[in-house]
Design a protein around this motif. Sequence first.
Motif, short mmCIF file in Angstrom:
data_model
loop_
_atom_site.label_atom_id
_atom_site.label_comp_id
_atom_site.label_asym_id
_atom_site.label_seq_id
_atom_site.Cartn_x
_atom_site.Cartn_y
_atom_site.Cartn_z
N SER A 141 0.68 -1.24 0.07
CA SER A 141 -0.09 0.00 0.09
C SER A 141 0.83 1.21 0.07
CB SER A 141 -0.96 0.12 1.07
OG SER A 141 -0.27 -0.06 2.37
N ASN A 180 0.07 3.97 -2.88
CA ASN A 180 -0.24 5.40 -2.64
C ASN A 180 0.85 6.43 -3.21
OD1 ASN A 180 -2.39 4.91 -1.03
ND2 ASN A 180 -1.14 4.43 0.85
N SER A 225 -0.14 9.23 -5.97
CA SER A 225 0.22 10.63 -5.43
C SER A 225 0.90 11.27 -6.57
CB SER A 225 0.88 10.66 -4.04
OG SER A 225 2.12 10.23 -4.33
#
Length: 75
Positions: free
Chosen positions: A29, A33, A37
């Motif tokens: 994760s 992420n 982003s």
Amino acid sequence: MKDYKEIITIEPGKRGGKPTIRGMRISVSDILNWLASGMTIPEILADFDELTQEDIYAVLSYAADRENKIYQIAV
């Protein structure tokens, strides 16, 4: 590319049992992420020299496989 099962590991006492990269404290994760982003693979590799491009692709393969399984269950 290696099978992601050789790269993605799950250890009950590490990161709360989340899938991580080769037993490190970097989770699947975390990488997803960072990519979401806007970080690029070269930027992630520059920030975390212990990671390889193969690790990043293993994360994407793992996520795609999980998504396919979730979709199949829902249908």
